[in-house]
Write a protein that holds these residues in place. Structure first.
Motif, short mmCIF file in Angstrom:
data_model
loop_
_atom_site.label_atom_id
_atom_site.label_comp_id
_atom_site.label_asym_id
_atom_site.label_seq_id
_atom_site.Cartn_x
_atom_site.Cartn_y
_atom_site.Cartn_z
N SER A 179 96.38 -34.69 164.51
CA SER A 179 95.85 -33.68 163.59
C SER A 179 96.72 -33.51 162.36
CB SER A 179 95.67 -32.34 164.31
OG SER A 179 94.79 -32.46 165.39
N GLY A 180 97.22 -34.61 161.83
CA GLY A 180 98.03 -34.58 160.63
C GLY A 180 99.47 -34.17 160.83
N ARG A 181 99.91 -33.99 162.09
CA ARG A 181 101.29 -33.60 162.39
C ARG A 181 101.91 -34.63 163.33
NH1 ARG A 181 99.96 -27.40 163.88
NH2 ARG A 181 99.78 -26.64 161.77
N TRP A 182 103.20 -34.86 163.15
CA TRP A 182 103.93 -35.75 164.05
C TRP A 182 104.34 -34.97 165.29
CZ3 TRP A 182 103.70 -40.72 163.52
CH2 TRP A 182 103.49 -41.27 162.27
N ALA A 183 104.22 -35.61 166.45
CA ALA A 183 104.59 -34.97 167.71
C ALA A 183 105.03 -36.05 168.69
CB ALA A 183 103.42 -34.19 168.28
N CYS A 208 105.70 -37.00 176.42
CA CYS A 208 106.39 -37.73 177.48
C CYS A 208 105.53 -37.71 178.75
CB CYS A 208 107.75 -37.08 177.75
SG CYS A 208 108.74 -37.97 178.98
N GLY A 209 105.66 -38.73 179.55
CA GLY A 209 104.92 -38.82 180.80
C GLY A 209 105.27 -37.73 181.80
N CYS A 210 106.40 -37.04 181.58
CA CYS A 210 106.80 -35.96 182.48
C CYS A 210 106.00 -34.68 182.21
CB CYS A 210 108.29 -35.67 182.35
SG CYS A 210 108.76 -34.81 180.84
N GLY A 211 105.25 -34.68 181.10
CA GLY A 211 104.46 -33.51 180.75
C GLY A 211 105.01 -32.73 179.57
N SER A 212 106.21 -33.05 179.13
CA SER A 212 106.79 -32.38 177.97
C SER A 212 106.20 -32.93 176.68
CB SER A 212 108.30 -32.58 177.93
OG SER A 212 108.92 -31.94 179.01
N ALA A 213 106.18 -32.09 175.67
CA ALA A 213 105.68 -32.51 174.37
C ALA A 213 106.21 -31.57 173.30
CB ALA A 213 104.16 -32.51 174.35
N SER A 214 106.47 -32.11 172.12
CA SER A 214 106.98 -31.28 171.04
C SER A 214 105.94 -30.31 170.52
CB SER A 214 107.47 -32.16 169.88
OG SER A 214 106.40 -32.92 169.34
N LEU A 224 104.78 -25.21 166.12
CA LEU A 224 103.47 -25.29 165.48
C LEU A 224 103.56 -25.67 164.00
CD1 LEU A 224 101.77 -22.18 167.10
CD2 LEU A 224 101.55 -24.58 167.77
N ASP A 225 104.73 -25.55 163.38
CA ASP A 225 104.86 -25.90 161.98
C ASP A 225 105.00 -27.42 161.83
OD1 ASP A 225 107.33 -25.66 163.30
OD2 ASP A 225 108.40 -25.56 161.40
#
Length: 60
Positions: A21-25, A28-34, A39-40
């Motif tokens: 959605s236009g943002r870098w993120a 991880c396979g462990c379920g974590s995510a930035s 949100l910025d």
């Protein structure tokens, strides 16, 4: 094909960086995510550094 299923390394984290959605993120396979902690919009290089930091932690 050898008929074997690929093995997943459960002792280390392997995050991947994607543009969503236009943002870098990173995810991880462990379920974590930035995207769950921020949100910025963040520059690509900062997301990569965060993903590398996550990759250095040992999975429990």
């Amino acid at each position: 094909m050898s008929g074997t299923t690929p093995r997943h390394d459960r002792h280390h984290h392997h995050p991947e960086v994607h543009k969503v959605s236009g943002r870098w993120a990173w995810f991880c396979g462990c379920g974590s995510a930035s995207c769950r902690t921020r949100l910025d919009p963040v520059p690509w290089h900062q997301v990569v550094v965060e993903a590398l930091g996550h990759a250095t932690t040992i999975a429990a």
